[in-house]
Scaffold this motif. Structure first.
Motif, PDB file in Angstrom:
ATOM      1  N   CYS A  18       0.817  -1.212   0.000  1.00 32.72           N
ATOM      2  CA  CYS A  18       0.000   0.000   0.000  1.00 32.72           C
ATOM      3  C   CYS A  18       0.843   1.250   0.000  1.00 32.72           C
ATOM      4  CB  CYS A  18      -0.918   0.010   1.229  1.00 32.72           C
ATOM      5  SG  CYS A  18      -2.212  -1.232   1.174  1.00 32.72           S
ATOM      6  N   LEU A  41     -11.212   8.904  -2.200  1.00 31.93           N
ATOM      7  CA  LEU A  41     -11.366   8.121  -3.425  1.00 31.93           C
ATOM      8  C   LEU A  41     -12.098   6.820  -3.100  1.00 31.93           C
ATOM      9  CD1 LEU A  41      -7.754   8.518  -4.886  1.00 31.93           C
ATOM     10  CD2 LEU A  41      -9.796   9.832  -5.509  1.00 31.93           C
ATOM     11  N   HIS A  42     -12.889   6.345  -4.045  1.00 34.30           N
ATOM     12  CA  HIS A  42     -13.647   5.118  -3.860  1.00 34.30           C
ATOM     13  C   HIS A  42     -13.234   4.087  -4.911  1.00 34.30           C
ATOM     14  CE1 HIS A  42     -16.409   7.037  -0.967  1.00 34.30           C
ATOM     15  NE2 HIS A  42     -16.310   8.106  -1.751  1.00 34.30           N
ATOM     16  N   GLN A  43     -13.267   2.822  -4.511  1.00 37.24           N
ATOM     17  CA  GLN A  43     -12.906   1.719  -5.403  1.00 37.24           C
ATOM     18  C   GLN A  43     -11.536   1.974  -6.038  1.00 37.24           C
ATOM     19  OE1 GLN A  43     -14.763  -0.908  -5.201  1.00 37.24           O
ATOM     20  NE2 GLN A  43     -16.359   0.154  -4.050  1.00 37.24           N
ATOM     21  N   VAL A  44     -10.519   2.053  -5.181  1.00 38.66           N
ATOM     22  CA  VAL A  44      -9.169   2.404  -5.606  1.00 38.66           C
ATOM     23  C   VAL A  44      -8.349   1.151  -5.904  1.00 38.66           C
ATOM     24  CG1 VAL A  44      -7.047   3.600  -4.931  1.00 38.66           C
ATOM     25  CG2 VAL A  44      -9.272   4.475  -4.183  1.00 38.66           C
ATOM     26  N   PHE A  46      -4.260  -0.009  -6.706  1.00 41.14           N
ATOM     27  CA  PHE A  46      -2.902   0.507  -6.573  1.00 41.14           C
ATOM     28  C   PHE A  46      -1.905  -0.595  -6.912  1.00 41.14           C
ATOM     29  CE2 PHE A  46      -4.325  -0.986  -2.433  1.00 41.14           C
ATOM     30  CZ  PHE A  46      -3.317  -1.874  -2.068  1.00 41.14           C
ATOM     31  N   THR A  59      -6.395  -3.416  -3.931  1.00 36.40           N
ATOM     32  CA  THR A  59      -7.549  -2.535  -4.043  1.00 36.40           C
ATOM     33  C   THR A  59      -7.982  -2.090  -2.650  1.00 36.40           C
ATOM     34  OG1 THR A  59      -9.115  -4.387  -3.944  1.00 36.40           O
ATOM     35  CG2 THR A  59      -8.372  -3.683  -6.142  1.00 36.40           C
ATOM     36  N   GLU A  62     -12.300   2.275  -0.064  1.00 38.12           N
ATOM     37  CA  GLU A  62     -12.254   3.722   0.107  1.00 38.12           C
ATOM     38  C   GLU A  62     -10.866   4.121   0.587  1.00 38.12           C
ATOM     39  OE1 GLU A  62     -15.594   5.909   2.015  1.00 38.12           O
ATOM     40  OE2 GLU A  62     -14.049   6.539   3.451  1.00 38.12           O
ATOM     41  N   LEU A  63     -10.362   5.237   0.094  1.00 40.49           N
ATOM     42  CA  LEU A  63      -9.055   5.745   0.489  1.00 40.49           C
ATOM     43  C   LEU A  63      -9.168   7.248   0.732  1.00 40.49           C
ATOM     44  CD1 LEU A  63      -6.110   4.761   0.877  1.00 40.49           C
ATOM     45  CD2 LEU A  63      -5.651   5.531  -1.446  1.00 40.49           C
ATOM     46  N   GLY A  75      -7.363   3.739   4.671  1.00 43.37           N
ATOM     47  CA  GLY A  75      -8.036   2.879   3.713  1.00 43.37           C
ATOM     48  C   GLY A  75      -9.033   1.964   4.388  1.00 43.37           C
TER      49      GLY A  75
END
Length: 212
Positions: A18, A41-44, A46, A59, A62-63, A75
């Motif tokens: 992360c 941010l939603h549905q992130v 990385f 994923t 929420e972040l 997160g």
């Protein structure tokens, strides 16, 4: 003991993947910041790269990002996968999947925590759970201060916590350790150059009778 590597491997998959960094050294779960985040941010999705290679991806439902105190990430419902590089201590596990309801990271201090019930499962078959995982970037340390249970090929272990270097070395299970080891059967390791037990029986030859 191979079981000792499973726990820090899982921690690295989630926290390093992360890009977070260990939680403050308090014994209680850190509470979320009271102020509203600067960005949510939603549905992130990385990914983490090392020398041009994807070493982790994941994923988060929420972040939230807070600019205060050098930057902080919070997160929710995080899932991360670690792809260990060949030749490292983690390579024997294969892909390792880690899930946690909450992940928090102090970007400036390079510290972070995954909490709320952290679970991991490796492609080799190792799996385990603990309430919280901590990472201290400046000290290059992974740790856990809650009960840990892990199980894999040939072992089962339970302890009250652990401490390790982020690379998976110098691992210590703490607070009393209970577990079992299942050594491999000797049938799986035949003795090299062992003499064959299948021998053909030899038939005695008689000389032909001499003519009288």
């Amino acid at each position: 003991m191979w079981s000792q590597f499973a726990i820090p491997s899982a921690a690295a998959a989630l926290l390093l993947g992360c890009g977070a960094g260990t939680a403050p050294p308090d014994v209680s779960d850190p509470s979320p910041p009271a102020e509203a985040p600067d960005l949510t941010l939603h549905q992130v999705a990385f990914a983490r790269l090392s020398d041009g290679r994807v070493v982790a991806r994941g994923t988060a439902r929420e972040l939230a990002y807070h600019r205060t105190a050098g930057g902080r990430l919070d997160g929710q419902t995080a899932v991360a996968a670690l792809y260990p590089e060949q030749g490292t201590g983690y390579a024997m596990f294969g892909e390792t999947l880690v899930t946690a309801p909450r992940v928090e990271g102090d970007l400036g201090g390079r510290r972070g925590t995954a909490s709320g019930g952290v679970n991991f499962r490796a492609a080799r078959g190792d799996h385990g759970t603990t309430e919280r995982l901590l990472w201290d970037g400046p000290l290059d340390r992974l740790s856990g201060d809650r009960p840990v249970e892990a199980e894999g090929p040939g072992y089962r272990v339970r302890s009250q916590g652990f401490s390790a270097r982020a690379g998976g070395s110098d691992v210590t299970l703490t607070g009393g350790v209970v577990g079992t080891l299942q050594p491999k059967s000797s049938d799986e390791h035949p003795i090299p150059n062992a003499p064959s037990t299948n021998r053909k029986s030899r038939t005695a030859k008689r000389k032909p009778a001499e003519p009288r």
